[in-house]
Scaffold this motif. Sequence first.
Motif, PDB file in Angstrom:
ATOM      1  N   ASP A  43      -5.388 -18.116   6.693  1.00  0.00           N
ATOM      2  CA  ASP A  43      -6.824 -18.156   6.428  1.00  0.00           C
ATOM      3  C   ASP A  43      -7.536 -17.593   7.654  1.00  0.00           C
ATOM      4  O   ASP A  43      -7.401 -18.144   8.751  1.00  0.00           O
ATOM      5  CB  ASP A  43      -7.268 -19.602   6.168  1.00  0.00           C
ATOM      6  CG  ASP A  43      -8.712 -19.714   5.710  1.00  0.00           C
ATOM      7  OD1 ASP A  43      -9.545 -18.895   6.133  1.00  0.00           O
ATOM      8  OD2 ASP A  43      -9.021 -20.652   4.942  1.00  0.00           O
ATOM      9  N   LEU A  69     -11.338 -15.117   1.980  1.00  0.00           N
ATOM     10  CA  LEU A  69     -11.668 -13.709   2.219  1.00  0.00           C
ATOM     11  C   LEU A  69     -13.142 -13.600   2.598  1.00  0.00           C
ATOM     12  O   LEU A  69     -13.991 -13.163   1.808  1.00  0.00           O
ATOM     13  CB  LEU A  69     -11.353 -12.863   0.992  1.00  0.00           C
ATOM     14  CG  LEU A  69     -11.537 -11.342   1.173  1.00  0.00           C
ATOM     15  CD1 LEU A  69     -10.586 -10.799   2.236  1.00  0.00           C
ATOM     16  CD2 LEU A  69     -11.333 -10.616  -0.147  1.00  0.00           C
ATOM     17  N   SER A  90      -0.996 -13.118   1.979  1.00  0.00           N
ATOM     18  CA  SER A  90      -1.474 -13.401   3.330  1.00  0.00           C
ATOM     19  C   SER A  90      -2.781 -12.643   3.547  1.00  0.00           C
ATOM     20  O   SER A  90      -3.117 -11.727   2.786  1.00  0.00           O
ATOM     21  CB  SER A  90      -0.440 -12.966   4.373  1.00  0.00           C
ATOM     22  OG  SER A  90      -0.781 -13.420   5.665  1.00  0.00           O
ATOM     23  N   TYR A  91      -3.505 -13.016   4.583  1.00  0.00           N
ATOM     24  CA  TYR A  91      -4.776 -12.363   4.907  1.00  0.00           C
ATOM     25  C   TYR A  91      -4.605 -11.528   6.173  1.00  0.00           C
ATOM     26  O   TYR A  91      -4.101 -12.014   7.190  1.00  0.00           O
ATOM     27  CB  TYR A  91      -5.888 -13.398   5.078  1.00  0.00           C
ATOM     28  CG  TYR A  91      -6.209 -14.105   3.780  1.00  0.00           C
ATOM     29  CD1 TYR A  91      -7.114 -13.558   2.877  1.00  0.00           C
ATOM     30  CD2 TYR A  91      -5.563 -15.298   3.434  1.00  0.00           C
ATOM     31  CE1 TYR A  91      -7.391 -14.194   1.675  1.00  0.00           C
ATOM     32  CE2 TYR A  91      -5.831 -15.929   2.235  1.00  0.00           C
ATOM     33  CZ  TYR A  91      -6.744 -15.369   1.347  1.00  0.00           C
ATOM     34  OH  TYR A  91      -6.998 -15.985   0.147  1.00  0.00           O
ATOM     35  N   ALA A  94      -0.436 -17.570   2.369  1.00  0.00           N
ATOM     36  CA  ALA A  94      -1.575 -18.239   1.731  1.00  0.00           C
ATOM     37  C   ALA A  94      -1.071 -19.378   0.844  1.00  0.00           C
ATOM     38  O   ALA A  94       0.040 -19.335   0.312  1.00  0.00           O
ATOM     39  CB  ALA A  94      -2.367 -17.239   0.896  1.00  0.00           C
ATOM     40  N   MET A 109      -3.176 -15.555  -5.023  1.00  0.00           N
ATOM     41  CA  MET A 109      -2.843 -15.214  -3.643  1.00  0.00           C
ATOM     42  C   MET A 109      -1.664 -16.018  -3.098  1.00  0.00           C
ATOM     43  O   MET A 109      -1.235 -15.792  -1.967  1.00  0.00           O
ATOM     44  CB  MET A 109      -4.065 -15.432  -2.753  1.00  0.00           C
ATOM     45  CG  MET A 109      -4.974 -14.227  -2.624  1.00  0.00           C
ATOM     46  SD  MET A 109      -4.170 -12.822  -1.783  1.00  0.00           S
ATOM     47  CE  MET A 109      -4.039 -13.476  -0.114  1.00  0.00           C
ATOM     48  N   ALA A 169      -7.322  -9.263   1.659  1.00  0.00           N
ATOM     49  CA  ALA A 169      -6.443 -10.225   1.003  1.00  0.00           C
ATOM     50  C   ALA A 169      -5.227  -9.462   0.492  1.00  0.00           C
ATOM     51  O   ALA A 169      -5.345  -8.616  -0.395  1.00  0.00           O
ATOM     52  CB  ALA A 169      -7.165 -10.912  -0.157  1.00  0.00           C
ATOM     53  N   TYR A 216      -1.746 -11.196  10.625  1.00  0.00           N
ATOM     54  CA  TYR A 216      -1.668 -11.878   9.332  1.00  0.00           C
ATOM     55  C   TYR A 216      -1.801 -13.379   9.540  1.00  0.00           C
ATOM     56  O   TYR A 216      -1.350 -13.917  10.558  1.00  0.00           O
ATOM     57  CB  TYR A 216      -0.342 -11.548   8.642  1.00  0.00           C
ATOM     58  CG  TYR A 216      -0.257 -10.120   8.159  1.00  0.00           C
ATOM     59  CD1 TYR A 216      -0.689  -9.771   6.888  1.00  0.00           C
ATOM     60  CD2 TYR A 216       0.240  -9.113   8.992  1.00  0.00           C
ATOM     61  CE1 TYR A 216      -0.621  -8.455   6.440  1.00  0.00           C
ATOM     62  CE2 TYR A 216       0.302  -7.797   8.550  1.00  0.00           C
ATOM     63  CZ  TYR A 216      -0.130  -7.480   7.278  1.00  0.00           C
ATOM     64  OH  TYR A 216      -0.072  -6.180   6.838  1.00  0.00           O
ATOM     65  N   GLY A 260      -3.642  -4.442   0.513  1.00  0.00           N
ATOM     66  CA  GLY A 260      -4.625  -5.517   0.570  1.00  0.00           C
ATOM     67  C   GLY A 260      -5.933  -5.118  -0.090  1.00  0.00           C
ATOM     68  O   GLY A 260      -6.244  -3.921  -0.208  1.00  0.00           O
ATOM     69  N   VAL A 307     -11.156  -6.897   6.933  1.00  0.00           N
ATOM     70  CA  VAL A 307     -10.365  -8.054   6.522  1.00  0.00           C
ATOM     71  C   VAL A 307      -9.935  -7.825   5.077  1.00  0.00           C
ATOM     72  O   VAL A 307     -10.720  -7.325   4.256  1.00  0.00           O
ATOM     73  CB  VAL A 307     -11.160  -9.364   6.692  1.00  0.00           C
ATOM     74  CG1 VAL A 307     -12.465  -9.339   5.894  1.00  0.00           C
ATOM     75  CG2 VAL A 307     -10.323 -10.576   6.313  1.00  0.00           C
TER      76      VAL A 307
END
Length: 429
Positions: free
Chosen positions: A379, A159, A263-264, A252, A259, A410, A376, A134, A408
């Motif tokens: 957003d 992000l 996922s975040y 995402a 992206m 991305a 995960y 990430g 955090v």
Amino acid sequence: MSHADDSHQPGRRRFLATAATAATVAATATAPVASAHRVLSNPAADDSDIVPFWGDYQAGIATPQQGHVYFAAFDLTTDKRDDVIAMLRAWTDASARMTQGQPAAPLNDDLSTEAADSGEAVGLSPHRLTLTFGFGPGFFATKDGVDRFGVGKHRPQALVDLPRFNGDQLVAERTGGDVCVQACADDPQVAFHAVRQLTRLAYASAKLRWAQPGFLAAQKDKGTPRNLMGFKDGTMNPPINSPAMMNQYVWAGDEADWMKQGSYLVARPIRIALEHWDRMKLGFQEQVMGRHKDTGAPLGSKNEKDGLNLDANDADGNPLIPDNSHVRLGAPAVNDGAQILRRSYSYDNGLSFTAERWPPWRQAMEFDAGLLFLCYQKDPRTGFIKIFENMSKFDMMNQFVTHIGGGVFACPPGVKQGGYIGQPLFEMA
């Protein structure tokens, strides 16, 4: 020069002996090195021990959870875009090999070549190793007014920098990071070995900022694992085998093209005051959680997967599931439907000196242990931040836990064979 004079020059004698020894070693070096090459080659791994590295999605997100994690965050030390791309290419190649049970790079018999692998995973299967990458906010930041990697304008709106939550006691040395790596495997040495190799490959471009290993309790029935508080952790997860649910809550969307199918990740090491928690009666612990400890069922229910009945009251008219219980405050029903995919691990770092946040305010050596919370989401603004905003203020569990770091990130989509991690981002920039 006489024999007597020569006897006063031991340094010269040692030098000549050493030179002769070195010449002998050089003349015979090929045999032992070739032998080492054979010894350090891993046998073919069984298919059941391999999680494919290449694909539309990064492994380690929707992958059934392995028994161990080694999570690491790095700061980039280079300002050159080409250096970052070279590092990501090297990481990709090494990851593809290690997840197959092979060394990080082909072993070479040439003594002049830098060591290709530290070797501590030789002979071990990959144990379902996954490597998930990430990019943190700093990856997209400017330095001295310059977009150092030319990707700043492509920072996704999702992000966001995490707000400072009520009760946070974040340690700078355990917070943030430009890049992260989540290594998961069913063997702790395999997970650590993978991060160790990636760290070596990144030596000229990045340095470790913080890291945390973790573990899961082995579940014979493959059920929900328990955390160090003794409760099942992850019961309310969206099912990873449901594409519709994963698209709704985890993967995402189209907001940032590079992206899509990523996922975040929100990572938070959370220290648990185990000595304090262990002095609490079972009934109180269950009120804090809002679940029965033995079955994991919501209070007033019998089965772990039973839905939360947030309207149920006891004989005195009080909610069966307390208003400030952990499970109620984390429920989708009170968070506008928000859900996240929890992928957390327990951790134990031994002991450290602690000043307690609760009466009787004891100061002592206590367990430095807790939960590496990994989640995960589609957003963070509608996921972790939405859920934790209320929990940080009202959750009864806060008297036992402290968030001490994290970040955090991305996490881009998976890598197609021949490509490298984050390639769509750099092709846009």
